[in-house]
Design a protein around this motif. Structure first.
Motif, PDB file in Angstrom:
ATOM      1  N   LEU A 215       0.860  -1.178   0.000  1.00  0.00           N
ATOM      2  CA  LEU A 215       0.000   0.000   0.000  1.00  0.00           C
ATOM      3  C   LEU A 215       0.896   1.227   0.000  1.00  0.00           C
ATOM      4  N   GLY A 216       1.150   1.758  -1.182  1.00  0.00           N
ATOM      5  CA  GLY A 216       2.057   2.894  -1.308  1.00  0.00           C
ATOM      6  C   GLY A 216       1.471   4.161  -0.718  1.00  0.00           C
ATOM      7  N   PRO A 217       2.292   5.218  -0.590  1.00  0.00           N
ATOM      8  CA  PRO A 217       1.824   6.461   0.018  1.00  0.00           C
ATOM      9  C   PRO A 217       0.794   7.212  -0.826  1.00  0.00           C
ATOM     10  N   ASP A 218       0.570   6.757  -2.053  1.00  0.00           N
ATOM     11  CA  ASP A 218      -0.398   7.452  -2.900  1.00  0.00           C
ATOM     12  C   ASP A 218      -1.844   7.022  -2.636  1.00  0.00           C
ATOM     13  N   TRP A 219      -2.074   6.150  -1.665  1.00  0.00           N
ATOM     14  CA  TRP A 219      -3.432   5.685  -1.396  1.00  0.00           C
ATOM     15  C   TRP A 219      -4.353   6.829  -0.998  1.00  0.00           C
ATOM     16  N   VAL A 220      -3.829   7.823  -0.292  1.00  0.00           N
ATOM     17  CA  VAL A 220      -4.659   8.958   0.120  1.00  0.00           C
ATOM     18  C   VAL A 220      -5.153   9.710  -1.125  1.00  0.00           C
ATOM     19  N   ASP A 221      -4.266   9.913  -2.073  1.00  0.00           N
ATOM     20  CA  ASP A 221      -4.659  10.615  -3.304  1.00  0.00           C
ATOM     21  C   ASP A 221      -5.666   9.802  -4.121  1.00  0.00           C
ATOM     22  N   ARG A 222      -5.476   8.486  -4.175  1.00  0.00           N
ATOM     23  CA  ARG A 222      -6.438   7.634  -4.896  1.00  0.00           C
ATOM     24  C   ARG A 222      -7.817   7.709  -4.256  1.00  0.00           C
ATOM     25  N   PHE A 223      -7.866   7.653  -2.925  1.00  0.00           N
ATOM     26  CA  PHE A 223      -9.146   7.739  -2.224  1.00  0.00           C
ATOM     27  C   PHE A 223      -9.780   9.108  -2.440  1.00  0.00           C
ATOM     28  N   ALA A 224      -8.980  10.176  -2.316  1.00  0.00           N
ATOM     29  CA  ALA A 224      -9.502  11.538  -2.488  1.00  0.00           C
ATOM     30  C   ALA A 224     -10.073  11.715  -3.897  1.00  0.00           C
ATOM     31  N   THR A 225      -9.360  11.226  -4.896  1.00  0.00           N
ATOM     32  CA  THR A 225      -9.837  11.318  -6.275  1.00  0.00           C
ATOM     33  C   THR A 225     -11.146  10.564  -6.439  1.00  0.00           C
ATOM     34  N   CYS A 226     -11.208   9.380  -5.900  1.00  0.00           N
ATOM     35  CA  CYS A 226     -12.413   8.561  -5.962  1.00  0.00           C
ATOM     36  C   CYS A 226     -13.598   9.293  -5.328  1.00  0.00           C
ATOM     37  N   LEU A 227     -13.391   9.882  -4.163  1.00  0.00           N
ATOM     38  CA  LEU A 227     -14.466  10.559  -3.445  1.00  0.00           C
ATOM     39  C   LEU A 227     -14.852  11.882  -4.106  1.00  0.00           C
ATOM     40  N   GLU A 228     -13.861  12.629  -4.600  1.00  0.00           N
ATOM     41  CA  GLU A 228     -14.164  13.894  -5.270  1.00  0.00           C
ATOM     42  C   GLU A 228     -14.969  13.681  -6.551  1.00  0.00           C
TER      43      GLU A 228
END
Length: 163
Positions: free
Chosen positions: A105-118
């Motif tokens: 689980l790389g550090p980009d998971w936050v960005d992937r989740f944010a993109t998904c939610l936005e």
């Protein structure tokens, strides 16, 4: 003639008032939706619109009920996604440092989740390896956020001014 379900998708309908046109059939009106001769006129309006529709006692309550069902779900989903987005964004600075989660689980998971939610794609966004259904995606997001919040010692997210 527009169907109730099509009209309900215009927006959230509100019942403004009910008018009784008296027992005298000469004073009755015609429903603007189905053209039936009506005694009890339900004056309904879509939120944000100026036109008020004058519809019958069969169409009016059904329209308001169907509209509330449709738009209530939309509001609840948007509220849930906004809460998840706030929880995700408050983790962004904490997750930017060394990755405590290992290689899977790389550090980009936050960005992937944010993109998904936005983008409001919680129902069709593949967040991890494998093809997940919508409810599994949502559960994955919620579980992952909960684990990260616990790891970083964050208290539960609360809404409001100054909280």
């Amino acid at each position: 003639m527009l169907t109730i379900s099509i009209m309900a998708r215009f927006g959230l309908w509100t019942l403004l008032r009910v008018e009784d046109k008296s027992p005298d059939k000469i004073k009755w009106e015609h429903c603007e939706r189905c053209d039936r001769h009506i005694r009890y006129v339900h004056v309904c309006q879509v939120d944000g619109e100026t036109k008020a529709w004058r519809i019958g006692s069969e169409c009016g309550p059904t329209l308001v009920r169907v509209s509330e069902e449709i738009w209530g779900k939309v509001t609840a989903t948007a509220d849930r996604d906004l809460l998840l987005l706030h929880r995700t964004l408050r983790l962004r600075p904490l997750e930017a440092g060394p990755n405590p989660w290992g290689k899977h689980l790389g550090p980009d998971w936050v960005d992937r989740f944010a993109t998904c939610l936005e983008r409001r794609e919680t129902d069709n966004y593949d967040l991890c390896a494998g093809n997940l259904r919508a409810i599994q995606n949502l559960k994955y997001i919620q579980t992952r956020l909960q684990l990260a919040e616990k790891h970083h010692g964050l208290k539960p997210f609360r809404r409001g001014i100054g909280i």
